[in-house]
Design a protein around this motif. Sequence first.
Motif, mmCIF file in Angstrom:
data_model
loop_
_atom_site.group_PDB
_atom_site.id
_atom_site.type_symbol
_atom_site.label_atom_id
_atom_site.label_comp_id
_atom_site.label_asym_id
_atom_site.label_seq_id
_atom_site.Cartn_x
_atom_site.Cartn_y
_atom_site.Cartn_z
ATOM 1 N N ALA A 142 0.826 -1.205 0.000
ATOM 2 C CA ALA A 142 0.000 0.000 0.000
ATOM 3 C C ALA A 142 0.861 1.256 0.000
ATOM 4 O O ALA A 142 1.838 1.368 0.736
ATOM 5 C CB ALA A 142 -0.923 0.006 1.208
ATOM 6 N N GLY A 143 0.525 2.180 -0.875
ATOM 7 C CA GLY A 143 1.239 3.447 -0.944
ATOM 8 C C GLY A 143 2.543 3.370 -1.709
ATOM 9 O O GLY A 143 3.249 4.372 -1.858
ATOM 10 N N GLN A 144 2.899 2.163 -2.218
ATOM 11 C CA GLN A 144 4.157 2.021 -2.970
ATOM 12 C C GLN A 144 3.922 2.332 -4.455
ATOM 13 O O GLN A 144 2.815 2.229 -4.949
ATOM 14 C CB GLN A 144 4.672 0.579 -2.842
ATOM 15 C CG GLN A 144 4.936 0.131 -1.427
ATOM 16 C CD GLN A 144 6.010 0.944 -0.737
ATOM 17 O OE1 GLN A 144 7.038 1.263 -1.319
ATOM 18 N NE2 GLN A 144 5.746 1.335 0.506
ATOM 19 N N PRO A 145 5.005 2.668 -5.157
ATOM 20 C CA PRO A 145 4.871 2.896 -6.595
ATOM 21 C C PRO A 145 4.455 1.610 -7.316
ATOM 22 O O PRO A 145 4.951 0.536 -6.997
ATOM 23 C CB PRO A 145 6.280 3.306 -7.033
ATOM 24 C CG PRO A 145 7.071 3.487 -5.810
ATOM 25 C CD PRO A 145 6.337 2.930 -4.653
ATOM 26 N N VAL A 146 3.537 1.720 -8.272
ATOM 27 C CA VAL A 146 3.013 0.555 -8.983
ATOM 28 C C VAL A 146 4.113 -0.210 -9.713
ATOM 29 O O VAL A 146 4.075 -1.425 -9.836
ATOM 30 C CB VAL A 146 1.921 0.999 -9.975
ATOM 31 C CG1 VAL A 146 1.433 -0.169 -10.810
ATOM 32 C CG2 VAL A 146 0.766 1.632 -9.233
ATOM 33 N N ASP A 147 5.137 0.535 -10.219
ATOM 34 C CA ASP A 147 6.184 -0.120 -11.007
ATOM 35 C C ASP A 147 7.251 -0.779 -10.145
ATOM 36 O O ASP A 147 8.112 -1.481 -10.647
ATOM 37 C CB ASP A 147 6.885 0.914 -11.911
ATOM 38 C CG ASP A 147 5.887 1.628 -12.764
ATOM 39 O OD1 ASP A 147 4.883 0.977 -13.142
ATOM 40 O OD2 ASP A 147 6.075 2.836 -13.035
ATOM 41 N N ASP A 148 7.185 -0.521 -8.846
ATOM 42 C CA ASP A 148 8.270 -1.000 -8.001
ATOM 43 C C ASP A 148 7.723 -1.823 -6.840
ATOM 44 O O ASP A 148 7.988 -1.530 -5.679
ATOM 45 C CB ASP A 148 9.073 0.216 -7.484
ATOM 46 C CG ASP A 148 10.332 -0.235 -6.765
ATOM 47 O OD1 ASP A 148 10.845 -1.321 -7.107
ATOM 48 O OD2 ASP A 148 10.772 0.485 -5.844
ATOM 49 N N LEU A 149 6.925 -2.849 -7.181
ATOM 50 C CA LEU A 149 6.342 -3.679 -6.128
ATOM 51 C C LEU A 149 7.246 -4.862 -5.844
ATOM 52 O O LEU A 149 8.037 -5.260 -6.699
ATOM 53 C CB LEU A 149 4.957 -4.159 -6.569
ATOM 54 C CG LEU A 149 3.906 -3.046 -6.647
ATOM 55 C CD1 LEU A 149 2.633 -3.560 -7.272
ATOM 56 C CD2 LEU A 149 3.639 -2.453 -5.274
ATOM 57 N N PRO A 150 7.134 -5.449 -4.622
ATOM 58 C CA PRO A 150 7.981 -6.612 -4.317
ATOM 59 C C PRO A 150 7.725 -7.763 -5.291
ATOM 60 O O PRO A 150 6.652 -7.837 -5.909
ATOM 61 C CB PRO A 150 7.554 -7.005 -2.897
ATOM 62 C CG PRO A 150 6.618 -5.975 -2.419
ATOM 63 C CD PRO A 150 6.269 -5.075 -3.519
ATOM 64 N N GLU A 151 8.694 -8.672 -5.379
ATOM 65 C CA GLU A 151 8.620 -9.746 -6.361
ATOM 66 C C GLU A 151 7.418 -10.658 -6.146
ATOM 67 O O GLU A 151 6.790 -11.119 -7.089
ATOM 68 C CB GLU A 151 9.919 -10.556 -6.300
ATOM 69 C CG GLU A 151 10.197 -11.324 -7.573
ATOM 70 C CD GLU A 151 11.379 -12.288 -7.394
ATOM 71 O OE1 GLU A 151 12.278 -11.994 -6.592
ATOM 72 O OE2 GLU A 151 11.348 -13.332 -8.055
ATOM 73 N N TRP A 152 7.073 -10.909 -4.851
ATOM 74 C CA TRP A 152 5.963 -11.849 -4.596
ATOM 75 C C TRP A 152 4.653 -11.330 -5.162
ATOM 76 O O TRP A 152 3.809 -12.106 -5.585
ATOM 77 C CB TRP A 152 5.843 -12.170 -3.106
ATOM 78 C CG TRP A 152 5.449 -11.015 -2.220
ATOM 79 C CD1 TRP A 152 6.277 -10.154 -1.589
ATOM 80 C CD2 TRP A 152 4.125 -10.621 -1.874
ATOM 81 N NE1 TRP A 152 5.568 -9.231 -0.868
ATOM 82 C CE2 TRP A 152 4.245 -9.493 -1.023
ATOM 83 C CE3 TRP A 152 2.851 -11.096 -2.188
ATOM 84 C CZ2 TRP A 152 3.126 -8.840 -0.492
ATOM 85 C CZ3 TRP A 152 1.745 -10.450 -1.655
ATOM 86 C CH2 TRP A 152 1.883 -9.325 -0.824
ATOM 87 N N VAL A 153 4.504 -10.001 -5.197
ATOM 88 C CA VAL A 153 3.263 -9.446 -5.740
ATOM 89 C C VAL A 153 3.153 -9.802 -7.217
ATOM 90 O O VAL A 153 2.107 -10.246 -7.695
ATOM 91 C CB VAL A 153 3.226 -7.915 -5.558
ATOM 92 C CG1 VAL A 153 1.957 -7.343 -6.176
ATOM 93 C CG2 VAL A 153 3.306 -7.554 -4.092
ATOM 94 N N GLU A 154 4.289 -9.668 -7.915
ATOM 95 C CA GLU A 154 4.264 -9.997 -9.343
ATOM 96 C C GLU A 154 3.995 -11.483 -9.567
ATOM 97 O O GLU A 154 3.216 -11.856 -10.434
ATOM 98 C CB GLU A 154 5.575 -9.567 -10.006
ATOM 99 C CG GLU A 154 5.491 -8.107 -10.425
ATOM 100 C CD GLU A 154 6.842 -7.439 -10.544
ATOM 101 O OE1 GLU A 154 7.781 -8.081 -11.057
ATOM 102 O OE2 GLU A 154 6.946 -6.279 -10.112
#
Lengths: 94, 561
Positions: free
Chosen positions: B310-322
Amino acid sequence: MKQTDPHMEDHKQQMKKYWKRNIRTVLILLSIWFLVSFGFGILLAEPLNAIKIGGYKLGFWFAQQGSIFTFVILIFVYVYKMNKLDEAFDVNEK
Amino acid sequence: MDILTWTYILVGLSFALYIGIAIYTRASSTKEFYTAGGGVSPLANGMATAADWMSAASFISMAGIIAFSGYDGSVYLMGWTGGYVLLALLLAPYLRKFGKFTVPDFVGDRYYSNKARVVAVFCALFISFTYVAGQMRGVGIVFSRYLEVDIETGVLIGMTIVFFYAVLGGMKGITYTQVAQYCVLIFAFMVPAIFISIQLTGNPIPQLGLGGTVQDGTYLLDKLDGILVDLGFHQYTSGRKSVADIFAITLALMVGTAGLPHVIVRFFTVPRVKDARLSAGYALVFIAILYTTAPAVAAFGIYNAIDTVAGQPVDDLPEWVENWQKTNLIVVEDLNNDGLVQYLADPEMNELTVDKDIMVLAAPEIAELPNWVVGLVAAGGMAAALSTAAGLLLVISTSVSRDLFRTFVPQMTEKTELIIARSAAAVAVVIAGYFGINPPGFVAEVVAFAFGLAAASFFPVIIMGIFSTRMNKEGAIAGMICGLTFTLGYIIYFKFVYPEANNMDNWWFGISPEGIGSLGMLINFVACYVVSKFTPDPPAHVQEMIQEIRIPRGAGKAQDH
């Protein structure tokens, strides 16, 4: 003609007493069961939440942790009490 | 090694173990098939009961449900453990002394009526089938997510495995496989939980970590309350449901647990009455390990998810999210195009949707644990689903071979009975598999209601059968029918006929369909009592039998008729 064997009658009385003691044990343990879950964890959760133990609000702690620990203890107390009762009335299994 | 290789290795090894045990312990008589020969130690039986009891839902979904419902999730924690107190104190010892193989056996004998037996068989089959379909689905989902096969193939593999050891091994094979499955599942659940607890709170015991502090020195739960309220959600530590509803749901789950046939039959497998009591205690210890850890996993999970996404940049999410976006279990949509992920209670503006199953399934990745831990969680999820499915299949096959065929064809030989039992299990596997592949929309719903139905049908009748010498067959049949009809009617009305009316204003006493089983149980008790007052007492031999089951001495191994 109906036979009355004094030993049989005596045994019957004993078993009645055994059953009564059994019911009493169960009722005491079940009231604790009710108190920690439905009591502390649900009905009284709101007021108990005013008290804090570490990071836990007390009502919340009972609902998610305390009640479960108590359940475990209750069963082992029951096992212990019943084994003693069985022995006292000589109905235990060899 | 990568995640997929580890998963294949760990799942493969665990399967080889289960099959090996099944071959080694296969059943050769009906007694072994139904009750494992009656010689299982209380400790082993406790472990097997725990594995039998904890399903894919307990392992995969429960922590997630708690994570998103906070305090309200307590209904499952208390409901699914408190039932064991009822089971240990009110049912297990007496049913063990009674010494037959199934719950309908008890109902049929105690109420000297084949009608009562058939009603009980119907209830047992209905409860077990709804439940087992959910398990097969669980097997399929775990397969498809971790082994990258499709759900159909996953269900088919699961069916083959369960078929193999439930049909071959009967209760004996199932019991010892479940012991192994418990070990696999609890290890798989605890390892990530302990690691995450250390990372977040510095405390290796998750139960204490939940009450501990996070890096900045504030208590985790306080911080979570604060964050959630800021985002427009409800406080984590207080409830949204009404107190009446929480009360009713918890009660229905507790009583339902005590009335579930696949749990009750487990207590027929130990040698003595005192072993049945002790075994219930062990079972609850083994269950409590997972059930007191789950709320910690829940809070850690939701905290981590909000903190890292939450509140993080969409392009820079942790790997597990991807990784998990591929499975659609987590969906990120930048609705307002500001390049940041908004997590808000308002559905119009929320940009992050997280499936409840993520809290356990993705836990090792969120905590950046080694790949083997991910494989372990997959093996654990499979163990949970398979062990429960096998236990349920056994109840189904026993109900058919013993409670139906044996009752109406009493001259049948043991060999024939065993063949019928095995065929029934085989047919049940296929039906369950079919529903696993083509789940009717209502399966998930119905599983939750199986508890309400068990609470409203079996529980009162068994309790009255033990604790009242006056209760007769008329009372029992009336009770089961009234309790079941009322509960089923209420559920069908609100869930299928008028789902739009399913809200607090229309519920009776503010009780949702999930909790209505507790009212059904009361109705059952009342109907039993009233009808029995106006009908003749049970015959003398039944009253003697009741006296007999109240006294521990003289319990042989579970007997045939």
